[in-house]
Design a protein around this motif. Structure first.
Motif, short mmCIF file in Angstrom:
data_model
loop_
_atom_site.label_atom_id
_atom_site.label_comp_id
_atom_site.label_asym_id
_atom_site.label_seq_id
_atom_site.Cartn_x
_atom_site.Cartn_y
_atom_site.Cartn_z
N CYS A 151 0.84 -1.21 0.00
CA CYS A 151 0.00 0.00 0.00
C CYS A 151 0.87 1.26 0.00
O CYS A 151 0.63 2.20 -0.77
CB CYS A 151 -0.93 -0.02 1.21
N ALA A 152 1.88 1.29 0.85
CA ALA A 152 2.77 2.45 0.93
C ALA A 152 3.51 2.66 -0.39
O ALA A 152 3.71 3.80 -0.84
CB ALA A 152 3.76 2.27 2.07
N THR A 153 3.92 1.56 -1.03
CA THR A 153 4.61 1.67 -2.32
C THR A 153 3.67 2.24 -3.38
O THR A 153 4.05 3.10 -4.18
CB THR A 153 5.13 0.29 -2.77
N GLY A 154 2.43 1.76 -3.37
CA GLY A 154 1.44 2.27 -4.33
C GLY A 154 1.19 3.75 -4.14
O GLY A 154 1.12 4.52 -5.12
N GLU A 155 1.05 4.18 -2.90
CA GLU A 155 0.82 5.61 -2.62
C GLU A 155 2.00 6.46 -3.07
O GLU A 155 1.83 7.56 -3.61
CB GLU A 155 0.54 5.80 -1.13
N PHE A 156 3.21 5.94 -2.85
CA PHE A 156 4.42 6.65 -3.28
C PHE A 156 4.43 6.83 -4.79
O PHE A 156 4.72 7.92 -5.30
CB PHE A 156 5.64 5.85 -2.81
N LEU A 157 4.09 5.79 -5.53
CA LEU A 157 4.09 5.86 -6.99
C LEU A 157 2.99 6.79 -7.51
O LEU A 157 3.17 7.47 -8.52
CB LEU A 157 3.93 4.45 -7.59
N LEU A 158 1.86 6.83 -6.82
CA LEU A 158 0.79 7.75 -7.22
C LEU A 158 1.25 9.20 -7.10
O LEU A 158 0.96 10.03 -7.97
CB LEU A 158 -0.45 7.54 -6.35
N ARG A 159 1.94 9.51 -6.00
CA ARG A 159 2.46 10.87 -5.84
C ARG A 159 3.42 11.21 -6.96
O ARG A 159 3.41 12.32 -7.50
CB ARG A 159 3.15 11.02 -4.47
N ARG A 160 4.26 10.27 -7.32
CA ARG A 160 5.20 10.47 -8.42
C ARG A 160 4.46 10.70 -9.74
O ARG A 160 4.83 11.55 -10.55
CB ARG A 160 6.11 9.23 -8.53
#
Length: 446
Positions: A100-109
């Protein structure tokens, strides 16, 4: 005298031969062995627990490192740390959190770069669901998938993620936050009618002092879109009944700018963005005096976002009005306080040429000189320095001032046309002083 040990030993052996004693000894041996095995088992269990705890600590450290590197702008390092967190996750719940944290990070990018990061983010969020996470984490994941749908302009995905998140919202706080997310999404990719449905669902929160400002800001955004998007405007017009179409737009503008002004004055969380949006809206509606008033307030509050948009806004207002003097002082003030960005160079050149055509040479020159002092200027600097030299000549500034601009233009290795124009202009100054050899040498170079 020698001691005889034979008899005591025989006595001991005879005692050991008795059945009761034999079984007692055997029992003692068994008890001792059991205690030993239990000790070994306890030791092994402790080691296993320690290894599990150590592993749990490792993935959490990886996750924290990823978040820190992300804040520092180190994308590669952050992504590697998040990958390590997924690899070292010590339980299904930990795996869900890491994914989940990885997905959120990529969305911000993905908001600022390629949409491929958004697609990667969606894959990680969907993988997090496979670990059967807690309801709280599933709610968070579906909120992330709402963000994915907005960025991908996926109305079906938005509807599905919203439905799943709504079913998981258990508290007023969850429901309010979800409605805010949905309103943000609909204002970006939805319709006026969808906005109206969400507006009705959020009626209870709009009068709650804890949530009122948040929903007012979304209302202002929706009304702003109605002003700039014709399908939204036509749908809004139908909701007003028999309103006069001629005055309806003016009333809509007044209501929208009034909401933004109220938020700018009383809600610190939304003040800066509301002031910017109110200024932009005034500029779009050709209410230039109102736009300038809000821009001055922006300066007075020492805000620092949207600098680029504000500068282009000022330049375009000056061009549309055909009166550089109205905005020259604001542009100069802006250039003293904020860095220029390259895409606006052509806009500035157009403004300078327009100012020249109506005789506002001093204002044009002052703006240009102020700009050339601004850090980070790169694009078109040769042309801008040449233009400054031309204006200096026309304004009869000291010769060395004009020559300084021409030399600065030539030092940038501009295109051939600009280089030739600089040499010819310098030759013209030499001819005015009757320095024919110097003028001839410059013309030969040209």
């Amino acid at each position: 005298m020698r001691m005889n040990f034979k008899k005591p030993i025989e006595t001991i052996l005879n005692v050991l031969k008795r059945p009761v004693v034999k079984w007692s000894l055997l029992l003692l041996v068994v008890v001792a062995l059991a205690a030993s095995v239990q000790g070994v088992r306890m030791h092994l269990n402790a080691q296993v627990r320690k290894l599990a705890e150590d592993k749990a600590g490792v993935w959490k450290e990886d996750l924290e490192q990823g978040r820190t590197l992300s804040e520092q702008g180190d994308f590669q390092g952050a992504y590697a740390a998040f990958q390590n967190a997924i690899k070292n996750a010590s339980s299904p719940e930990a795996s869900a959190e890491a994914a989940c944290a990885t997905g959120e990070f990529l969305l911000r990018r993905g908001r600022w770069e390629s949409s491929s990061y958004v697609q990667m983010g969606r894959a990680y969020l969907e993988s997090a669901l496979k670990f059967n996470p807690s309801p709280e984490k599933r709610f968070r994941i579906y909120k992330g998938l709402i963000d994915v749908a907005v960025q991908m302009r996926d109305l079906k995905g938005l509807s599905e993620a919203s439905a799943q998140a709504s079913a998981l919202a258990t508290s007023d706080g969850d429901r309010a936050n979800l409605l805010l997310n949905q309103l943000d999404a609909v204002v970006k990719i939805g319709s006026w009618n969808e906005y109206r449905e969400l507006e009705e669902q959020s009626a209870g929160f709009r009068t709650n002092t804890d949530w009122q400002a948040h929903f007012q800001y979304r209302e202002a955004q929706a009304l702003e879109r109605a002003l700039i998007d014709d399908p939204w405007y036509q749908a809004w017009l139908k909701t007003t009944g028999k309103a006069d179409p001629i005055t309806a737009r003016s009333r809509l503008y007044q209501k929208t700018s009034g909401l933004y002004d109220r938020l700018a004055k009383s809600e610190p969380e939304y003040a800066e963005e509301s002031l910017y949006r109110a200024a932009r809206l005034a500029c779009t509606e050709n209410q230039f005096d109102e736009a300038r008033r809000r821009i001055r307030e922006f300066f007075d509050r020492n805000y620092h976002s949207h600098e680029q948009e504000f500068l282009l806004m000022l330049i375009r207002m000056a061009r549309l009005e055909g009166n550089t003097r109205q905005t020259a002082s604001l542009i100069s003030q802006f250039l003293r306080r904020y860095q220029w960005y390259e895409k606006a160079s052509s806009e500035l050149l157009s403004l300078i040429e327009q100012a020249e055509s109506v005789g506002h040479l001093t204002e044009a020159y002052d703006i240009l000189v102020e700009f050339l002092k601004t850090p980070g200027v790169k694009e078109d600097i040769g042309k801008l320095e040449f233009k400054a030299g031309q204006l200096a000549v026309r304004l009869k500034r000291p010769e060395d001032e004009a020559v300084g601009h021409f030399d600065a233009a030539m030092a940038t290795q501009p295109d051939d046309d600009t280089m030739v124009a600089c040499l010819v202009a310098k030759a013209g100054l030499c001819l005015q002083k009757r320095d024919l050899p110097r003028a001839q040498g410059l013309l030969i170079q040209a």
